[in-house]
Scaffold this motif. Structure first.
Motif, PDB file in Angstrom:
ATOM      1  N   THR A 199       1.373  -0.889  -0.151  1.00 37.38           N
ATOM      2  CA  THR A 199      -0.214  -0.090   0.177  1.00 37.38           C
ATOM      3  C   THR A 199       1.081   1.409  -0.366  1.00 37.38           C
ATOM      4  N   ILE A 200       2.164   1.162   0.596  1.00 38.85           N
ATOM      5  CA  ILE A 200       2.845   1.889   0.154  1.00 38.85           C
ATOM      6  C   ILE A 200       4.412   1.649   0.183  1.00 38.85           C
ATOM      7  N   ASP A 201       4.587   1.929  -1.407  1.00 41.33           N
ATOM      8  CA  ASP A 201       6.129   1.355  -1.963  1.00 41.33           C
ATOM      9  C   ASP A 201       7.320   1.928  -1.495  1.00 41.33           C
ATOM     10  N   LYS A 202       7.235   3.531  -0.468  1.00 43.92           N
ATOM     11  CA  LYS A 202       8.783   4.429  -0.460  1.00 43.92           C
ATOM     12  C   LYS A 202       9.087   2.297   0.147  1.00 43.92           C
ATOM     13  N   LYS A 203      11.357   3.293   0.027  1.00 38.77           N
ATOM     14  CA  LYS A 203      12.257   2.791   0.509  1.00 38.77           C
ATOM     15  C   LYS A 203      12.512   3.856   1.867  1.00 38.77           C
ATOM     16  N   ILE A 204      11.857   3.169   3.283  1.00 41.24           N
ATOM     17  CA  ILE A 204      12.161   4.254   4.384  1.00 41.24           C
ATOM     18  C   ILE A 204      13.583   3.624   4.521  1.00 41.24           C
ATOM     19  N   LEU A 205      14.326   4.723   5.018  1.00 45.83           N
ATOM     20  CA  LEU A 205      15.849   3.809   5.328  1.00 45.83           C
ATOM     21  C   LEU A 205      15.828   3.642   6.976  1.00 45.83           C
ATOM     22  N   TYR A 206      14.980   4.345   7.997  1.00 47.95           N
ATOM     23  CA  TYR A 206      14.426   3.061   8.882  1.00 47.95           C
ATOM     24  C   TYR A 206      13.985   1.967   9.209  1.00 47.95           C
ATOM     25  N   GLY A 207      13.256   1.736   7.584  1.00 53.90           N
ATOM     26  CA  GLY A 207      12.550   0.371   7.443  1.00 53.90           C
ATOM     27  C   GLY A 207      14.026  -0.658   6.856  1.00 53.90           C
ATOM     28  N   GLN A 208      14.718  -0.066   6.273  1.00 56.18           N
ATOM     29  CA  GLN A 208      15.907  -1.015   5.613  1.00 56.18           C
ATOM     30  C   GLN A 208      16.250  -1.456   6.580  1.00 56.18           C
ATOM     31  N   SER A 209      16.861  -0.853   7.526  1.00 51.75           N
ATOM     32  CA  SER A 209      17.836  -0.609   9.164  1.00 51.75           C
ATOM     33  C   SER A 209      17.304  -1.838  10.069  1.00 51.75           C
ATOM     34  N   PHE A 210      15.655  -1.734  10.229  1.00 47.13           N
ATOM     35  CA  PHE A 210      14.921  -3.453  10.868  1.00 47.13           C
ATOM     36  C   PHE A 210      15.230  -4.375   9.491  1.00 47.13           C
ATOM     37  N   ALA A 211      14.997  -4.347   8.823  1.00 48.97           N
ATOM     38  CA  ALA A 211      15.175  -5.336   8.151  1.00 48.97           C
ATOM     39  C   ALA A 211      16.223  -5.658   8.014  1.00 48.97           C
ATOM     40  N   ILE A 212      17.485  -5.210   8.135  1.00 45.97           N
ATOM     41  CA  ILE A 212      18.831  -6.200   8.130  1.00 45.97           C
ATOM     42  C   ILE A 212      18.942  -6.619   9.593  1.00 45.97           C
ATOM     43  N   TYR A 213      18.120  -5.897  10.424  1.00 44.40           N
ATOM     44  CA  TYR A 213      17.964  -5.976  11.878  1.00 44.40           C
ATOM     45  C   TYR A 213      17.998  -6.737  12.340  1.00 44.40           C
ATOM     46  N   ALA A 214      16.401  -7.728  11.468  1.00 41.14           N
ATOM     47  CA  ALA A 214      15.604  -8.131  11.930  1.00 41.14           C
ATOM     48  C   ALA A 214      16.318  -9.917  11.457  1.00 41.14           C
ATOM     49  N   LEU A 215      16.908  -9.991   9.958  1.00 44.50           N
ATOM     50  CA  LEU A 215      17.806 -10.980   8.976  1.00 44.50           C
ATOM     51  C   LEU A 215      18.481 -11.053   9.790  1.00 44.50           C
ATOM     52  N   SER A 216      19.793 -10.805  10.305  1.00 45.46           N
ATOM     53  CA  SER A 216      20.669 -10.777  11.148  1.00 45.46           C
ATOM     54  C   SER A 216      20.506 -11.563  11.829  1.00 45.46           C
ATOM     55  N   GLU A 217      19.828 -10.923  12.885  1.00 50.16           N
ATOM     56  CA  GLU A 217      19.651 -11.796  14.111  1.00 50.16           C
ATOM     57  C   GLU A 217      18.734 -13.382  13.804  1.00 50.16           C
ATOM     58  N   TYR A 218      18.029 -13.135  13.169  1.00 45.62           N
ATOM     59  CA  TYR A 218      17.806 -14.962  12.840  1.00 45.62           C
ATOM     60  C   TYR A 218      18.646 -15.524  12.482  1.00 45.62           C
ATOM     61  N   LEU A 248      22.162 -15.191  13.100  1.00 47.16           N
ATOM     62  CA  LEU A 248      22.431 -15.694  14.070  1.00 47.16           C
ATOM     63  C   LEU A 248      21.881 -17.211  14.734  1.00 47.16           C
ATOM     64  N   ALA A 249      20.635 -16.914  15.016  1.00 48.94           N
ATOM     65  CA  ALA A 249      19.794 -17.714  15.852  1.00 48.94           C
ATOM     66  C   ALA A 249      19.753 -18.576  15.297  1.00 48.94           C
ATOM     67  N   THR A 250      19.969 -19.004  13.515  1.00 52.58           N
ATOM     68  CA  THR A 250      19.237 -20.199  13.065  1.00 52.58           C
ATOM     69  C   THR A 250      20.466 -21.128  11.642  1.00 52.58           C
ATOM     70  N   GLY A 251      21.194 -19.958  11.289  1.00 51.57           N
ATOM     71  CA  GLY A 251      21.857 -20.477  10.890  1.00 51.57           C
ATOM     72  C   GLY A 251      21.154 -20.330   9.183  1.00 51.57           C
ATOM     73  N   ASP A 252      19.822 -19.016   9.407  1.00 47.13           N
ATOM     74  CA  ASP A 252      19.522 -19.461   8.003  1.00 47.13           C
ATOM     75  C   ASP A 252      20.464 -19.003   6.609  1.00 47.13           C
ATOM     76  N   GLU A 291      27.997  -8.943  13.771  1.00 43.92           N
ATOM     77  CA  GLU A 291      28.339 -10.343  14.894  1.00 43.92           C
ATOM     78  C   GLU A 291      28.094 -11.003  13.670  1.00 43.92           C
ATOM     79  N   MET A 292      27.101 -11.079  12.839  1.00 42.58           N
ATOM     80  CA  MET A 292      26.616 -12.513  11.996  1.00 42.58           C
ATOM     81  C   MET A 292      27.817 -12.733  11.102  1.00 42.58           C
ATOM     82  N   SER A 293      28.146 -11.656  10.275  1.00 44.87           N
ATOM     83  CA  SER A 293      28.838 -12.060   8.980  1.00 44.87           C
ATOM     84  C   SER A 293      30.341 -11.781   9.485  1.00 44.87           C
ATOM     85  N   SER A 294      30.919 -11.182  10.274  1.00 45.77           N
ATOM     86  CA  SER A 294      32.380 -10.418  10.776  1.00 45.77           C
ATOM     87  C   SER A 294      32.901  -9.736   9.358  1.00 45.77           C
ATOM     88  N   ASP A 295      32.530  -9.556   8.211  1.00 46.36           N
ATOM     89  CA  ASP A 295      32.998  -9.112   7.155  1.00 46.36           C
ATOM     90  C   ASP A 295      33.557  -7.131   7.527  1.00 46.36           C
TER      91      ASP A 295
END
Length: 430
Positions: A114-133, A135-139, A203-207
């Motif tokens: 419904t809103i297709d904008k790209k907002i930095l705040y949202g991108q940061s939480f996507a990185i945060y969530a996917l990285s934590e997941y 780390l938790a599961t190895g996915d 923490e996830m990548s050590s890159d």
């Protein structure tokens, strides 16, 4: 000065009971959308689904983070990992832009954007969530999307001429306009959460590239976003680093309490006690992930914490005020849930690092206010907004911006930090 461990151990037990018997069960029993995927996060004062046809990127990413972090911390008996996997699938399938890359801002319950904008705040939480997941599961898929999003943020959002990150973009990553559209603003909030995201990504990548970007944003936060005298956070700047009035954007990040005009009172002399405390403990955590000491940042961190103790903690009624000037007493004396959550974590880090009882006193003050006034003990979640004395103003328990991220994370972090003092022989670091 040694911290009194007995005082903290009793509070730790209270927090642990709340997390395991009330708070996590509140979300595990009602947030999973079995029909459409992802998570339902709109709940009224009775804990019932309000039916609002909306799923924000923030609510989905934050709930993924919450479930992944709870699993990683040993809670849920596997259920939290399954919930996180359920959310990751919905996030990638529905919010990822297959043409331009990045995650869309808003969808309905079915996952139609419904809103297709790209907002930095949202991108940061996507990185945060996917990285934590990851780390938790190895996915590996989650790891890949976290790294792809990071690359897009660096490509499109990084201001290579003036430093920092631009924040508001159209779907194709074209910068949005000035003013309420947000294209000419740089905010403490978005940069702080970018640090949070880059920390977990590193923490996830050590890159080396991820670690370098994290170091850069830490430097930016301490050199650009802190008031030169008080050391407190400055909320908004123009893109060329002039202090800007704190305005409400037309695509909001949260249910902020702005006036109808969209500009806060004392818009240039305004700092958030919750953000200052959150910035302090997230920076401490970031430095630990980098393998660095806090020595170079010690005074900056101490100033953020001390300002919160001096002006943010309500000595009469308990809890943390919302906002105030860079110097002097708070002018917004209501109590929001998330400031309480972040100050709790920060004060425990202050106990660990500085070993001063004033931080323990502050922790106990806020802990007692949260457990006596903020938490709905029948249902388990925290009330969103209260008067200074603790009378509820807003009564809903969840919406697109108020989810489980602050509350569950606070309890997990507090239990972990208090456990350090409950170990025999633990006296705190100076």
């Amino acid at each position: 000065m040694a911290i009194n461990a007995d005082r903290l151990c009793a509070l730790k037990n209270e927090a642990e009971r709340h997390l395991t018997t009330k708070l996590l069960p509140f979300w595990l029993s009602r947030c999973k959308d079995e029909k459409y995927g992802g998570f339902i996060t709109h709940f009224d004062s009775g804990g019932q689904d309000t039916g609002v046809d909306e799923k924000s990127l923030i609510s989905q990413a934050r709930t993924i983070y919450t479930m992944a972090s709870a699993h990683r911390a040993g809670y849920g008996g596997g259920a939290c990992a399954r919930y996180a996997a359920h959310g990751v699938r919905f996030l990638i399938d529905k919010y990822w832009d297959k043409i331009h890359g990045g995650f869309y801002w808003m969808a309905n319950r079915r996952g139609d954007i419904t809103i297709d904008k790209k907002i930095l705040y949202g991108q940061s939480f996507a990185i945060y969530a996917l990285s934590e997941y990851a780390l938790a599961t190895g996915d590996k898929e989650a790891m890949n999307y976290a790294m792809k999003t990071f690359a897009l943020v660096r490509l499109y959002c990084l201001d290579r001429q003036r430093g920092g990150y631009l924040e508001m973009f159209e779907r194709n990553w074209r910068l949005r306009g000035a003013g309420a559209a947000g294209g000419d603003r740089k905010t403490l909030d978005a940069h702080m959460h970018l640090m949070e995201a880059f920390t977990t990504l590193s923490e996830m990548s050590s890159d080396d590239e991820h670690r370098k970007a994290l170091t850069e944003v830490i430097d930016l936060l301490t050199t650009r976003f802190l008031h030169p005298q008080s050391g407190t956070g400055i909320a908004q700047f123009t893109d060329d680093w002039q202090v800007a009035p704190q305005i409400k954007f037309d695509i909001v990040w949260g249910q902020d309490r702005f006036p109808d005009a969209g500009v806060k009172i004392r818009a240039k002399d305004n700092t958030s006690y919750g953000h200052n405390a959150e910035l302090a403990w997230l920076m401490i955590h970031a430095l630990r992930v980098l393998g660095e000491t806090i020595d170079e940042r010690r005074e900056a961190i101490r100033k953020l914490l001390n300002h919160t103790v001096e002006y943010g903690i309500d000595q009469r009624c308990g809890g943390v005020f919302v906002e105030g000037p860079h110097e002097g007493p708070a002018h917004d004396q209501e109590k929001e849930f998330w400031q309480q959550a972040e100050v709790l974590v920060a004060m425990l880090d202050a106990c660990i690092i500085f070993g001063d009882d004033k931080y323990l006193d502050a922790y106990e003050n806020v802990h007692r206010f949260v457990f006596d006034k903020v938490i709905d003990h029948n249902l388990g979640e925290w009330r969103p907004l209260l008067t200074r004395e603790g009378k509820p103003i807003w009564t809903h328990l969840g919406h697109s911006w108020k989810t489980n991220y602050h509350t569950v994370r606070s309890m997990i972090q507090c239990i972990k930090k208090m456990a350090e003092f409950c170990t025999p022989g633990r006296e705190g670091e100076k």
